[in-house]
Write an enzyme that holds these catalytic residues in place. Structure first.
Site, PDB file in Angstrom:
ATOM      1  N   ASP A  48     -11.115  -8.230   7.544  1.00 36.36           N
ATOM      2  CA  ASP A  48     -12.493  -8.072   7.077  1.00 36.36           C
ATOM      3  C   ASP A  48     -13.211  -9.422   7.054  1.00 36.36           C
ATOM      4  O   ASP A  48     -14.392  -9.517   7.390  1.00 36.36           O
ATOM      5  CB  ASP A  48     -12.538  -7.443   5.678  1.00 36.36           C
ATOM      6  CG  ASP A  48     -12.657  -5.923   5.752  1.00 36.36           C
ATOM      7  OD1 ASP A  48     -12.512  -5.378   6.871  1.00 36.36           O
ATOM      8  OD2 ASP A  48     -12.901  -5.293   4.719  1.00 36.36           O
ATOM      9  N   ASP A  77      -3.444 -18.178   2.035  1.00 35.67           N
ATOM     10  CA  ASP A  77      -4.607 -18.853   1.440  1.00 35.67           C
ATOM     11  C   ASP A  77      -5.198 -19.865   2.412  1.00 35.67           C
ATOM     12  O   ASP A  77      -6.424 -19.977   2.559  1.00 35.67           O
ATOM     13  CB  ASP A  77      -4.249 -19.507   0.088  1.00 35.67           C
ATOM     14  CG  ASP A  77      -2.849 -20.073   0.043  1.00 35.67           C
ATOM     15  OD1 ASP A  77      -2.102 -19.922   1.029  1.00 35.67           O
ATOM     16  OD2 ASP A  77      -2.495 -20.688  -0.974  1.00 35.67           O
ATOM     17  N   LYS A 100       3.017 -15.417   2.651  1.00 33.63           N
ATOM     18  CA  LYS A 100       2.912 -16.175   1.397  1.00 33.63           C
ATOM     19  C   LYS A 100       4.347 -16.548   1.013  1.00 33.63           C
ATOM     20  O   LYS A 100       4.854 -16.185  -0.066  1.00 33.63           O
ATOM     21  CB  LYS A 100       2.217 -15.305   0.331  1.00 33.63           C
ATOM     22  CG  LYS A 100       1.898 -16.014  -0.959  1.00 33.63           C
ATOM     23  CD  LYS A 100       0.746 -16.999  -0.847  1.00 33.63           C
ATOM     24  CE  LYS A 100       0.542 -17.728  -2.163  1.00 33.63           C
ATOM     25  NZ  LYS A 100      -0.361 -18.880  -2.054  1.00 33.63           N
ATOM     26  N   TYR A 105       0.821  -1.209   0.000  1.00 29.13           N
ATOM     27  CA  TYR A 105       0.000   0.000   0.000  1.00 29.13           C
ATOM     28  C   TYR A 105       0.858   1.264   0.000  1.00 29.13           C
ATOM     29  O   TYR A 105       0.374   2.355  -0.265  1.00 29.13           O
ATOM     30  CB  TYR A 105      -0.950   0.027   1.210  1.00 29.13           C
ATOM     31  CG  TYR A 105      -2.048  -1.019   1.164  1.00 29.13           C
ATOM     32  CD1 TYR A 105      -2.197  -1.870   0.074  1.00 29.13           C
ATOM     33  CD2 TYR A 105      -2.933  -1.163   2.217  1.00 29.13           C
ATOM     34  CE1 TYR A 105      -3.184  -2.828   0.040  1.00 29.13           C
ATOM     35  CE2 TYR A 105      -3.935  -2.122   2.185  1.00 29.13           C
ATOM     36  CZ  TYR A 105      -4.055  -2.954   1.102  1.00 29.13           C
ATOM     37  OH  TYR A 105      -5.038  -3.902   1.063  1.00 29.13           O
ATOM     38  N   ASP A 159      -5.432  -6.482   5.957  1.00 28.04           N
ATOM     39  CA  ASP A 159      -6.616  -5.753   5.511  1.00 28.04           C
ATOM     40  C   ASP A 159      -7.712  -6.753   5.124  1.00 28.04           C
ATOM     41  O   ASP A 159      -8.861  -6.667   5.561  1.00 28.04           O
ATOM     42  CB  ASP A 159      -6.210  -4.898   4.290  1.00 28.04           C
ATOM     43  CG  ASP A 159      -7.283  -3.930   3.861  1.00 28.04           C
ATOM     44  OD1 ASP A 159      -8.285  -3.788   4.581  1.00 28.04           O
ATOM     45  OD2 ASP A 159      -7.117  -3.308   2.788  1.00 28.04           O
TER      46      ASP A 159
END
Ligand code: NAD
Length: 355
Positions: free
Chosen positions: A251, A223, A191, A142, A247
């Protein structure tokens, strides 16, 4: 004691829910003998309308001069047509960077009184869950280099992910400290089978782990983590992960609690000053109708009392009042399942009465 609190009401339901939290803080102040001094500053769409900028300098200066900051939410369809750097959401990244807030704490807990709201299978719900997600907030993709260029197939866009050892080390320490105060289990999510940044992340987390032999630590690929959160959320205590993974996963975790209007968050840096906000957005679909659930913002204020002001008893009193109100069956529309619903003000009144 006197505490200076900067208020960033923002857009949509932001002003309604921040005002609810202010009323609760005033009630706590009266009960425990503290003075909270509130100063509002403009942010988001409201700031764009008034000054042309989503994050005016006075707002940044005001927040930096406050003991802590409470934020509602920013954004709405009115400003969606603006270019990226002028969008209300840009102000969120800007204020976090200006306040040097590199940690985002996002609890995701299933309230016993709201079990029926959880979309998961009954046997999973029965086990309950109480997760603390520690998300890195000022690094990664980001904030990395980005842009447009001409590539092999014409126009292309790119974003880059970069993490330094220092950034990983400091967020890992926050996560280990948090795990130490809870059930002493930390899951680091990355990851590492694909990304170089994740391989460094994993290596550094393992190095920091040596300082916390009492905390059990495990790695999990992002994942798999996305699957495990809906298969068996009770396995998690504290989760630590990068900005983008955090992020998305936070959620997902919020959804399995059943109501987005219930979840608080804290963003912290190296000082006691933090930025506290509900995890939901500005809910333009219900703004100004008195339907917003103020609990996430009220619980964000409770987090402020705990993390910024070390007022544990006062913070616990707010959490207990919310628990009591929910246990008595009172609900706002988002959690009422078609039953009787209180307005934002009525729910706030009920929580203050329970205090
Ligand atoms: P949202 O969280 O605002 O709303 C999603 C749904 O949840 C809506 O149906 C809304 O009515 C409901 N909801 C959210 N909070 C609620 C509450 N307290 N009580 C009852 N119902 C509630 O997400 P969205 O619709 O994707 O985004 C709306 C705007 O908010 C966009 O402009 C977005 O960019 C912005 N946004 C801001 C933040 C922030 O300020 N931190 C975070 C997310 C989205």
């Amino acid at each position: 004691m006197q505490y200076k609190i900067g208020l960033l009401r923002g857009d949509g339901i932001g002003p309604e829910i921040v005002d609810s939290a202010v009323r609760v803080l005033e009630a706590v102040g009266n009960k425990y003998g503290h003075e909270f001094v509130f100063t509002p500053y403009l942010i988001g769409g409201a700031a764009i309308d008034a000054t042309g900028k989503p994050l005016p300098e006075e707002t940044v200066e005001g927040c930096l001069a406050s003991d802590s900051v409470l934020l509602g939410a920013v954004g709405g369809p009115k400003w969606d047509i603006l270019p990226g750097h002028l969008r209300p959401e840009k102000a969120l990244l800007g204020i976090r960077a200006a306040m040097e807030l590199f940690t985002n704490l996002r609890p995701a807990k299933l309230y016993p009184a709201l079990k029926a709201e959880c979309p998961l299978r009954e046997d999973i719900v029965d086990k309950g869950f109480d997760i603390m997600i520690v998300r890195e907030l000022t690094g990664g993709i980001y904030f990395g280099e980005r842009g447009y260029r001409q590539g092999k197939y014409g126009e292309e866009a790119y974003d880059t992910e970069c993490y330094s050892r220092m950034e990983i080390e400091r967020i890992a320490r926050v996560a280990f400290e948090s795990a130490r105060k809870r059930r002493k289990k930390l899951t680091s999510i990355d990851k590492a089978n694909v990304l170089e940044t994740s391989r460094l992340w994993r290596k550094v987390v393992h190095e920091v782990a040596a300082e916390y032999p009492d905390v059990e630590v495990q790695d999990m690929l992002v994942d798999n983590a996305a699957m495990q959160l809906v298969r068996n959320p009770s396995q998690f205590d504290v989760i630590v992960t990068s900005n983008m993974f955090g992020d998305i996963l936070s959620d997902e975790a919020s959804q399995i609690t059943g109501s987005i209007g219930m979840l608080e968050s804290a963003s912290l840096g190296n000082t006691k000053r933090g930025l506290y906000e509900p995890i939901h957005g500005s809910a333009p679909d219900i703004a100004g109708q008195g339907k917003a659930n103020p609990i996430a913002t009220i619980l964000s204020a409770a987090m402020m009392l705990l993390y910024s002001f070390d007022l544990a008893a006062e913070s616990n009193a707010i959490v207990a009042a919310v628990d009591k109100v929910l246990a008595s069956g009172l609900r706002t529309a988002d959690i009422a399942r078609g039953g009787d619903a209180l307005s934002t003000t009525q729910m706030t009144d009920a929580i203050i009465a329970a205090l």
